[in-house]
Motif scaffolding. Structure first.
Motif, PDB file in Angstrom:
ATOM      1  N   LEU A  51       0.934  -1.224   0.078  1.00  0.00           N
ATOM      2  CA  LEU A  51       0.092  -0.104  -0.140  1.00  0.00           C
ATOM      3  C   LEU A  51       0.909   1.068  -0.050  1.00  0.00           C
ATOM      4  O   LEU A  51       1.556   1.545   0.833  1.00  0.00           O
TER       5      LEU A  51
ATOM      6  N   GLU B  24      -7.240   0.799   5.152  1.00  0.00           N
ATOM      7  CA  GLU B  24      -7.200   0.383   3.867  1.00  0.00           C
ATOM      8  C   GLU B  24      -7.628  -1.110   3.522  1.00  0.00           C
ATOM      9  O   GLU B  24      -8.438  -1.431   2.620  1.00  0.00           O
TER      10      GLU B  24
ATOM     11  N   THR C  74      -9.055   3.568  -6.698  1.00  0.00           N
ATOM     12  CA  THR C  74      -8.379   4.474  -6.178  1.00  0.00           C
ATOM     13  C   THR C  74      -8.074   5.601  -7.163  1.00  0.00           C
ATOM     14  O   THR C  74      -7.926   6.686  -6.778  1.00  0.00           O
TER      15      THR C  74
END
Length: 787
Positions: free
Chosen positions: A63, A92, A260
């Motif tokens: 991430l 997340e 995203t």
């Protein structure tokens, strides 16, 4: 008393646990352990044989930080956006497991439609290998909420059978034909590559609601960080089809990155739109500020406040100089005027630097004529015509000079007034310059702020526009989905068989342990000795099979006969160690409750004593529930008198000899006095004085009198006649007598209510039966087991 209690407590503590004995309890039941292990291992084999294998697909992602492409990247250096923007890994993970992502996975992979091929026991999923494909006429919104299951059987490359339930009669359809259902029509079409290999096969098709699958995936997908404070996350899922598991994991990561990126682009676009609006607004404000500066300078008739202020200062200095010069000239003129008025022929000042040339010339001419007159007066008188002429000339010049001075003075006064007014105007402008400069600076400051903000927003608008084309995904893929175990993770054969073996051992162990934990009964001599420590235990009697011989025979070498011989020997040993005055040969047999085998023991004990050549009488004193007659009625050779103890006690005319009968049991002749009929008042009957006469008579005639009495705790019969007992054998029964009721036997012994109490354990399993369990009896034939 305290010392005795402490000793008993220490003995109990030392005997509470014996490892060897405890292990022996379980070793005796080894057959159950073997059987349980065989059953569990068999179940494990069936489980492994018919359980669908499960595979795990795992991927690793990192991430990434969002510092360069965060949601407010174009404005992140403003104070309002200066907060920390790095999302926690846990947050997340929750985003990745959101329902929206999972629904997208189901839609992209069409997981809501599953195809299963039926085998003999199980069915397996045909993921991307199905020979048929389902198409729907209705919209996806209806299909996504449908729960439907049906079966097809492929008949050929063009036809198939359709049925909703397995037991329903099939309907034949052609591929491409519309099949009506409750949610609308569906069309089944074949795939060209696989259809021929599945002719004759049955395929089950299941349509699952989208939300149900999304909820299922949420709990099946595991997302965990690989370490503490690590941004590398492991994403895994378990499924019977490894390719399906890989596709789900890879699609989930792809959906997360797409989401995203879309989110960043959307926010960048919103940021650019916001900046454009601000740019337009600030440009309008900047135009207004510029107009304000123009209006201010136009209204105040200035171009540059600083330069014009310098000009005003220079003008003020020049004006002051001119004013001072004019005032000085006016003073000179006044002085000349005063000089002209004091004396008639007095010289006046000249060369005073006056601006008027005529006054200077007249004053010079006037002074010259005065000098000439003075000179003439030295040689002539005042009446001299030349002197008179000079006087007239001087008078004229004087008048002209006064007139000129007056005119010049008036002109200077006007000039001085004008200069003073001009000085006031200049000073007022000089005084107004700071205020004008302050107002101009304020307007220019606004202009500078608007210009800097305008340029800043233009720069950020370019950054936001560039970020729309340069957005990077949040998750960096380290490892794409792969089979992390290299094979199925379940069922694990090794663990399954180990678990089966474990349960095969633990189940019988638990049952045996639980049985012993909840066990409240005695089982052998050792249990009885632990419960009652101060009463002699003569021995134990083995359990006899129902179809076996329950009575001792002559020259009998069975374990039953040997156990009674041991009890007989121990009884003789105990009798020799005791001193009994009366009824030394009378032996009472009693117990706590019924069913503990008093009559069985009494009869066999009497037979065992008879085998030694002694004269023995078996007396049935249990007149409430007599059992001796039931035990010997099948052994009788002839019909005997029915007169018994009850009749003897009731009828005084009956003598002892009439009540005693000789019976032949297994070749052994034994005298038995039966109980007789059951009376209505047994306790009162046993208090009859004739009972003493009976015991006095038989004790003289026989070597042993074995008296079968009633249970001591249930009725008082035995205690009523206990004074006629020289010895008392108190019978207990294995797996029957409760440990807690043995307290009654302790009380009887402590209070000496029964004379010479001795204990015997009846009906003991051979697995718990003394030495015979392991070694057998000397001379007895050995029985070989299966193993």
């Amino acid at each position: 008393m305290a010392l005795v209690d402490n000793k008993n407590l220490s003995d109990n503590t030392s005997e509470d646990f014996n490892l060897k004995k405890t292990l022996l309890i379980y070793i005796k039941q080894w057959k159950w352990f073997v059987l349980s292990c065989i059953i569990c291992l068999g179940l494990a084999f069936l489980h492994l044989r018919y359980t669908m294998p499960q595979y795990r697909a795992t991927a690793k992602i990192m991430l990434l930080d969002d510092k360069d492409a965060s949601s407010a990247g174009a404005l992140k250096d403003l104070s309002i956006f200066s907060e920390k923007e790095d999302a926690m890994v846990e947050d997340e993970i929750q985003v990745i497991q959101s329902r929206s992502f999972l629904r997208n996975i189901v839609n992209r992979l069409h997981l809501n439609i599953s195809y299963f091929s039926k085998g003999r026991v199980n069915e397996f999923e045909l993921y991307k290998t199905s020979p048929i494909v389902i198409n729907f006429i209705e919209s996806d919104s209806i299909i996504n909420t449908t729960n439907f299951n049906f079966y097809t059987e492929i008949l050929s490359v063009t036809h198939f059978n359709f049925k909703i339930n397995e037991e329903d009669p099939p309907k034949k359809y052609t591929f491409g034909e519309t099949i009506p259902t409750f949610f609308g029509g569906l069309i089944i079409t074949p795939t060209e590559k696989n259809i021929k290999g599945y002719i004759g096969s049955s395929i089950r098709i299941k349509i699952t609601p989208l939300e149900t699958l999304a909820e299922s995936l949420k709990y099946r997908i595991s997302i965990l960080p690989t370490g503490q404070s690590s941004k590398v996350v492991s994403v895994s899922i378990t499924d019977p089809v490894i390719q399906k598991a890989k596709d789900i994991v890879n699609t989930l990561i792809d959906e997360y990155n797409i989401s995203t990126i879309q989110k960043k682009n959307e926010i960048s676009k919103n940021t650019a739109d916001f900046i454009n609006k601000r740019v337009e607004l600030i440009a309008s404000d900047l135009v207004n500020v510029d107009d304000s500066i123009v209006k201010f300078k136009t209204g105040n008739k200035i171009t540059d406040v600083a330069s014009e202020a310098g000009q005003f200062l220079n003008s003020s200095v020049l004006n002051e100089q001119q004013l001072d010069a004019s005032k000085m000239q006016l003073n000179q003129l006044n002085y000349m005027k005063e000089s002209l008025g004091e004396e008639k022929y007095q010289a006046i000042p000249a060369n005073l630097g006056l601006g008027d040339a005529s006054i200077s010339q007249l004053s010079s001419r006037y002074n010259e004529l005065l000098e000439r007159r003075k000179t003439l007066l030295k040689s002539a008188g005042e009446q001299n015509p030349i002197v008179i002429e000079l006087d007239q000339t001087l008078s004229g010049i004087r008048q002209n000079l006064q007139q000129s001075i007056n005119n010049s003075s008036k002109s200077l006064r006007i000039q001085i007034g004008s200069l003073e007014n001009q000085s006031k105007r200049i000073n007022s402008k000089i005084f107004s310059v700071p205020g004008q400069e302050r107002r101009l600076r304020s307007i220019e400051r606004k202009q500078g702020i608007k210009e800097s903000l305008y340029l800043y927003l233009l720069e950020k608008r370019e950054e936001a526009t560039i970020s729309l084309t340069a957005t990077s995904p949040t998750a960096k893929i380290i490892d794409e989905a792969y089979n992390s175990n290299g094979g199925p993770i379940s069922p694990n054969k090794q663990i399954t068989y180990i678990a089966a073996l474990f349960f095969g051992l633990i189940i019988p162990f638990s049952l045996i342990y639980l049985g012993h934990l909840l066990d409240t009964k005695i089982h052998n001599k050792e249990d009885l000795e632990r419960e009652i420590k101060n009463i002699t235990v003569l021995g134990e009697i083995p359990r006899v099979k129902r179809n076996g011989n329950t009575l001792v025979e002559r020259n009998d070498r069975s374990i039953l006969s040997e156990s009674f011989r041991i009890i007989r020997t121990n009884l003789d040993y105990v009798k020799r160690g005791r001193e009994v005055r009366d009824y030394e040969n009378v032996i009472f047999v009693t117990s706590t409750i019924n069913g503990e085998g008093k009559s069985f023991f009494s009869l066999n004990m009497a037979l065992t004593l008879v085998n030694t050549g002694k004269r023995v009488l078996l007396l049935g004193a249990d007149i409430r529930n007599p059992q001796i007659y039931s035990a010997i009625k099948n052994k009788k050779e002839k019909e005997h008198s029915k007169i018994g103890l009850t009749e003897f006690l009731v009828d005084k005319s009956i003598i002892v000899g009439e009540t005693i009968n000789t019976h032949n049991i297994n070749g052994i002749n034994i005298d038995i006095l039966l109980s007789g009929k059951v009376p209505p008042n047994p306790a009162e009957l046993l208090m009859n004085d004739r009972i003493k006469d009976l015991f006095d008579t038989v004790s003289d005639q026989y070597d042993y009198i074995i008296v079968d009495t009633a249970p001591s705790m249930l009725v008082t019969d035995t205690l009523l006649i206990s004074e006629y007992a020289g010895h008392t054998i108190y019978l207990t029964r294995a797996d029957y007598t409760e440990k807690r009721i043995l307290n009654f036997a302790k009380e009887l012994h402590a209070e000496n209510k029964l004379n010479g109490m001795m204990l015997v354990v009846n009906d003991v399993k051979q697995s718990n039966f003394g030495y015979g369990a392991k070694y057998g009896y000397y001379g007895a034939p050995k029985k070989k087991g299966f193993f």
